[in-house]
Enzyme design. Structure first.
Site, PDB file in Angstrom:
ATOM      1  N   GLY A  64       0.835  -1.199   0.000  1.00  0.00           N
ATOM      2  CA  GLY A  64       0.000   0.000   0.000  1.00  0.00           C
ATOM      3  C   GLY A  64       0.860   1.236   0.000  1.00  0.00           C
ATOM      4  CB  CYS A  91       5.221  -4.595   0.056  1.00  0.00           C
ATOM      5  SG  CYS A  91       5.992  -3.020  -0.331  1.00  0.00           S
ATOM      6  CE1 TYR A  92       1.726   0.921   5.544  1.00  0.00           C
ATOM      7  CE2 TYR A  92      -0.291  -0.203   4.881  1.00  0.00           C
ATOM      8  CZ  TYR A  92       0.362   0.734   5.675  1.00  0.00           C
ATOM      9  OH  TYR A  92      -0.351   1.466   6.573  1.00  0.00           O
ATOM     10  CG  HIS A 176       5.494  -6.330  -4.461  1.00  0.00           C
ATOM     11  ND1 HIS A 176       4.218  -6.121  -3.981  1.00  0.00           N
ATOM     12  CD2 HIS A 176       6.194  -5.207  -4.195  1.00  0.00           C
ATOM     13  CE1 HIS A 176       4.146  -4.918  -3.446  1.00  0.00           C
ATOM     14  NE2 HIS A 176       5.331  -4.336  -3.556  1.00  0.00           N
ATOM     15  CD  GLU A 178       2.425  -8.971  -5.186  1.00  0.00           C
ATOM     16  OE1 GLU A 178       3.143  -9.733  -4.506  1.00  0.00           O
ATOM     17  OE2 GLU A 178       2.264  -7.778  -4.891  1.00  0.00           O
ATOM     18  CB  SER A 229     -23.617  -6.912 -24.261  1.00  0.00           C
ATOM     19  OG  SER A 229     -22.406  -7.615 -23.995  1.00  0.00           O
ATOM     20  CG  ASP A 233     -17.602 -10.217 -18.804  1.00  0.00           C
ATOM     21  OD1 ASP A 233     -16.660 -10.976 -19.083  1.00  0.00           O
ATOM     22  OD2 ASP A 233     -17.429  -9.078 -18.326  1.00  0.00           O
ATOM     23  CE  LYS A 371     -13.364  -9.289 -19.757  1.00  0.00           C
ATOM     24  NZ  LYS A 371     -14.702  -8.712 -19.787  1.00  0.00           N
TER      25      LYS A 371
END
Ligand code: XMP
Length: 515
Positions: A64, A91-92, A176, A178, A229, A233, A371
Site C-alpha cells: 500500500g 511489502c507494506y 512482491h 505476485e 451484449s 461476460d 476476467k
C-alpha cells in the site's frame, strides 16, 4: 466464500487490500495456485472484515502507499492478529505486521525499487525449492529495521535488514512475490499455501460444473432470460445457464440502435454457432427518442440504463421468465462494495445499473471470477475466439462516444468512422496488442476544404489504447501512415467530417471512453 445459503462452498484465502497497485494480482495468483482468493478492502466495516478473516485459511496483507508511521492501520492489524489465523504480510503488509508485533520500521538507508537481490539466512519451509539468493521485485522507502521480539529473520537485502521474517504462524516479506519480475514468487506463495494447509480445490472445470448444477437447482422448471451484449461476460454467463436449463433459458439481445456497424447481426450469427438462439428485440426508436435533447453524459447513461432495464423486464415478463441471468464478474462486485456470497442468486444490488425494483431474480454465474478466469472458462465452453477477443463496448455503446446530443445523423457518422478505424487497424494486424480502438464524434465543428469548396464539418477523434485491465491505459503509438490512412478515409468517405484528431492522453488523467 462462505456456506450461507447453500450453493458454492469454497473456503478462501483472504487478501486484505491496503491500496497497493498489485493487490488484485495477489488474489489472481492465489487462484492460479487453485485456492480461492477473496479480496476485500481494509476500509470495510470491521465486524465484516473479521468475519472474512475467521472464515479463511489464512490472510494476506497487501502492499500500500501509506507509511506505517502514520499509524493508520495499527488497530485493525492488531484485531486481525488476535483472530489467530496465519498471516502473510507483503511489502507494506510486512511492515504493518512487524510493527504490530513490536518490531521497528524506519525509512530505509537504501530504498529499493525494482529488481533487488535477497539473501536467505534461514532455510525455512517457505523457501522450499528456492535458492539461497535470488532476484525479487521491491518497491519501498521504509524497511523493517528491527524484527519483533521472538521473530526469526529469514532473509535480508542491502536495503532491508529484515527482508523476510517468521513469527509463530505468521510470515512477512518485503518483496512482491505476485509480480512476474520476482523469481520464485509463485513457488513462495505455493509453499505458504502448503504451510497453512489450503487444499487446491479452485479448479475451474469443477467449479463451473458445480455452478451449472446450482443454477439447475435454483431455477428448476422456471424460465430465465439472459441479456446478451455480444461480449465475453454476457455470452459466457448465458452459455453456463444454457448448460443448466437448456431451452428454458431465453437469450435476448436488445437492439438499442447504438451498436457498432454490423451489430447485432454478427453477434447473433456467432451465438447461433454455439447453439444459442437469441431473441432480437428492436427498441432502437425508443432509445433514440429517449436520448433526444440530452447532452449530459451521466444523464445519457442514466436514461440508457433505465430504458434498457424496462425493455428487458417487459420482454422477460412476456416470456414468462422469473429469473434474469447476468454477466456480472468479480471485479464488478468488489468495486460496488459487495461480496459474492455463496448463493448463485444475487445478494447485492444495482451492480450493472439495473434498478433495485426489477421484478426478476438475478442469477450471476460469473460473480466469483476475474476476467482471466472468465476467458479460460469461455474457451473451455467453446465460446468463439472472436467473442473472447472482442474489445469491450460500454453499456450505453455509441451514446457515450457521441459528444452532446445523440441524433440519427451523428450515430451514422460515428458508426461509419468507427468501422474505418477498426478495419484499418485490423488490416494492419496490430489489434492483438491493443485493448481498445474506436472513433468518437465531437460536438464541435471545424473548417475544411472539400473539392474546391470550403466545408464546415464534424470532428472525429480516433482513440487506441493499450491496457491490461482498463484501470490504467497508455496510448497506442500507431504508425503515422496508418493514422494518415484512417484520417484520409474518414474525411473522404464521410462527407460531413472535415477533421480527424488522435487522442494522445493516457488514463489517468483521461478515461478510456470520452464520456
Ligand atoms: P473508462 O472510460 O472508465 O472505461 O476508462 C474503462 C473500461 O470500461 C468500459 N466502460 C464501460 N463498460 N458499461 C460497461 O459495461 C459502461 O457504462 C462503461 N463505460 C466504460 C470501457 O469501454 C473501458 O474498457
Amino acid at each position: 466464500m462462505d456456506n450461507a445459503g447453500g450453493g458454492l462452498t469454497v473456503k478462501h484465502v483472504l487478501i486484505i487490500d491496503f491500496g497497493g497497485q498489485y493487490s488484485h494480482l495477489i488474489a489472481r495468483r492465489i487462484r492460479e495456485l487453485e485456492v480461492y482468493g477473496e479480496f476485500v478492502s481494509h476500509t470495510i466495516d470491521t465486524d465484516n472484515l473479521l468475519e472474512y478473516v475467521r472464515e479463511s485459511y489464512g490472510v494476506i496483507l497487501s502492499g500500500g502507499p501509506a507509511s506505517v508511521w502514520e499509524g493508520k492501520h495499527d488497530d485493525i492489524i492488531k484485531l486481525i492478529i488476535k483472530e489467530d489465523k496465519p498471516i502473510l504480510g507483503i511489502c507494506y503488509g510486512h511492515q504493518l505486521l512487524a510493527r504490530a508485533l513490536g518490531g521497528i520500521v524506519q525509512r530505509s538507508h537504501k530504498p529499493e525499487f525494482g529488481p533487488t537481490t535477497v539473501f536467505l539466512k534461514v532455510r525455512d519451509r517457505i523457501f522450499k525449492g528456492i535458492p539461497n539468493s535470488f532476484i525479487v521485485w521491491m518497491s519501498h522507502n521504509d524497511a523493517v529495521i528491527e524484527p519483533p521480539p521472538g521473530a526469526e529473520v529469514l532473509a535480508y537485502s542491502h536495503g532491508s535488514p529484515v527482508a523476510a521474517m517468521r513469527y509463530g504462524i505468521h510470515y512477512g516479506i518485503q518483496w512482491h512475490p505476485e509480480v512476474a519480475h520476482t523469481s520464485y514468487g509463485m513457488k513462495l506463495l505455493s509453499n505458504w499455501l502448503d504451510i497453512i494447509g489450503a487444499p487446491r480445490v479452485w479448479k475451474l472445470d469443477i467449479v463451473v460444473d458445480k455452478i451449472i448444477e446450482d443454477i439447475r437447482g435454483v431455477i428448476g422448471d422456471s424460465i430465465a432470460v439472459a441479456a446478451i451484449s455480444g461480449g465475453i461476460d454476457s455470452t459466457t454467463a448465458t452459455l453456463i445457464a444454457y448448460k443448466s436449463i437448456g431451452s428454458k433459458l431465453k437469450p435476448v439481445i436488445i437492439d438499442h440502435g447504438l451498436h457498432p456497424q454490423g451489430e447485432p447481426a454478427r453477434s447473433i450469427k456467432l451465438l447461433e454457432s454455439i447453439g444459442l438462439k437469441p431473441i432480437l428485440v428492436d427498441a432502437s426508436d425508443m432509445f433514440i427518442e429517449a436520448l433526444k435533447g440530452i447532452t449530459d453524459p451521466e444523464e445519457k447513461r442514466r436514461i440508457f440504463g433505465k430504458l434498457y432495464a424496462e425493455v428487458l423486464e417487459e420482454e422477460a415478463l412476456k416470456l414468462g421468465a422469473e429469473y434474469l441471468v447476468q454477466g456480472t464478474i468479480y471485479p464488478d462486485i468488489i468495486e460496488s462494495g459487495g461480496r459474492p456470497g455463496a448463493s448463485i442468486i444475487k445478494t447485492h444490488h444495482n451492480v450493472a445499473g439495473l434498478p433495485r425494483n426489477i421484478r426478476l431474480k438475478i442469477v450471476e454465474p460469473l460473480k466469483w471470477f476475474y476476467k482471466d478466469e472468465v476467458r479460460r472458462i469461455a474457451r473451455k465452453l467453446g465460446v468463439p475466439e472472436e467473442i473472447i477477443k472482442r474489445q469491450p463496448i460500454p453499456g450505453p455503446a455509441l451514446a457515450v462516444r457521441i459528444e452532446g446530443e445523440v441524433t440519427r445523423e451523428k450515430i451514422d457518422i460515428v458508426r461509419r468512422a468507427d468501422a474505418i478505424v477498426r478495419e484499418e487497424i485490423e488490416n494492419s494486424g496490430i489489434q492483438e496488442r491493443l485493448w481498445q480502438y474506436f472513433a468518437i464524434l465531437l460536438n464541435s465543428k471545424a473548417t475544411g476544404v472539400k473539392g474546391d469548396n470550403r466545408a464546415y464539418g464534424y470532428v472525429v477523434v480516433v482513440r487506441a489504447v493499450i491496457s491490461v485491465d482498463a484501470m490504467t491505459a497508455s496510448i497506442a503509438r500507431l504508425q503515422w501512415d496508418l493514422l494518415e490512412r484512417i484520417a484520409s478515409r474518414i474525411t473522404s468517405e464521410i462527407p460531413q467530417v472535415t477533421r480527424v484528431l488522435y487522442d494522445i492522453t493516457s488514463k489517468p488523467p483521461a478515461t478510456i471512453e470520452w464520456e
